[in-house]
Design a protein around this motif. Structure first.
Motif, PDB file in Angstrom:
ATOM      1  N   SER A  82       0.843  -1.192   0.000  1.00 24.21           N
ATOM      2  CA  SER A  82       0.000   0.000   0.000  1.00 24.21           C
ATOM      3  C   SER A  82       0.879   1.243   0.000  1.00 24.21           C
ATOM      4  O   SER A  82       1.524   1.567   0.994  1.00 24.21           O
ATOM      5  N   ARG A  98      -5.681  -0.633  -0.727  1.00 22.69           N
ATOM      6  CA  ARG A  98      -5.376  -1.246  -2.024  1.00 22.69           C
ATOM      7  C   ARG A  98      -6.638  -1.782  -2.684  1.00 22.69           C
ATOM      8  O   ARG A  98      -6.858  -1.568  -3.870  1.00 22.69           O
ATOM      9  N   HIS A 101      -8.765   0.936  -4.032  1.00 27.75           N
ATOM     10  CA  HIS A 101      -8.023   1.876  -4.879  1.00 27.75           C
ATOM     11  C   HIS A 101      -8.144   3.301  -4.350  1.00 27.75           C
ATOM     12  O   HIS A 101      -8.399   4.230  -5.099  1.00 27.75           O
ATOM     13  N   ASP A 114      -3.234   4.552  -3.712  1.00 27.40           N
ATOM     14  CA  ASP A 114      -3.308   3.166  -4.152  1.00 27.40           C
ATOM     15  C   ASP A 114      -4.209   2.999  -5.366  1.00 27.40           C
ATOM     16  O   ASP A 114      -4.469   1.884  -5.806  1.00 27.40           O
ATOM     17  N   ASP A 131      -1.567  -2.348 -10.921  1.00 29.63           N
ATOM     18  CA  ASP A 131      -0.696  -3.276 -10.215  1.00 29.63           C
ATOM     19  C   ASP A 131       0.625  -3.335 -10.958  1.00 29.63           C
ATOM     20  O   ASP A 131       0.647  -3.489 -12.185  1.00 29.63           O
TER      21      ASP A 131
END
Length: 133
Positions: A10, A99, A102, A106, A110
């Motif tokens: 994160s 995470r 989002h 974050d 990915d």
């Protein structure tokens, strides 16, 4: 808890806690060393025990070696260890949630993605090939 944020991946939790560490007087060298504390001389023995404990909580899902507990018990009360455990896991959860949803920093792709195969690549069943030799 920048280490927990780093382990979970994160960027938000890691970044926020790096800022907190600076505010508490941590050097830039020590903050950077959190990523690879195992090979760094920046940490005292008790800090190393706490970092090992953090890794055991986050990566080992709570499976902690007795030597780590012994080092912590030599310095801290059971209550302090419980508090550290609770806070570490709260920030681990926060990192996972950041995470998953989002949130803020974050909200990014990915970094681990599949690399395309070279042109002309054909998959082969190596297990079958080995079995027939």
């Amino acid at each position: 808890m920048p280490r927990a944020g780093w382990l979970v991946g994160s960027q938000f939790v890691f970044s926020q806690h790096c800022k907190s560490c600076r505010g508490l007087g941590f050097s830039e060298k020590k903050i950077e060393a959190l990523k690879s504390w195992q090979v760094s001389d920046e940490f005292t023995p008790i800090e190393r025990a706490l970092l090992a404990y953090t890794d055991a909580l986050v990566l080992g899902f709570g499976r902690v070696d007795e030597a780590v507990f012994d080092a912590m018990r030599a310095e801290f009360s059971d209550e302090a260890i419980l508090e550290f455990t609770y806070i570490t896991m709260m920030y681990t959860m926060h990192a996972v949630i950041s995470r998953a949803l989002h949130l803020e920093y974050d909200e990014r792709d990915d970094p681990v993605i599949e690399i395309a195969a070279p042109e002309g690549y054909e998959a082969q069943d190596i297990g079958r090939q080995i079995g027939h030799t």
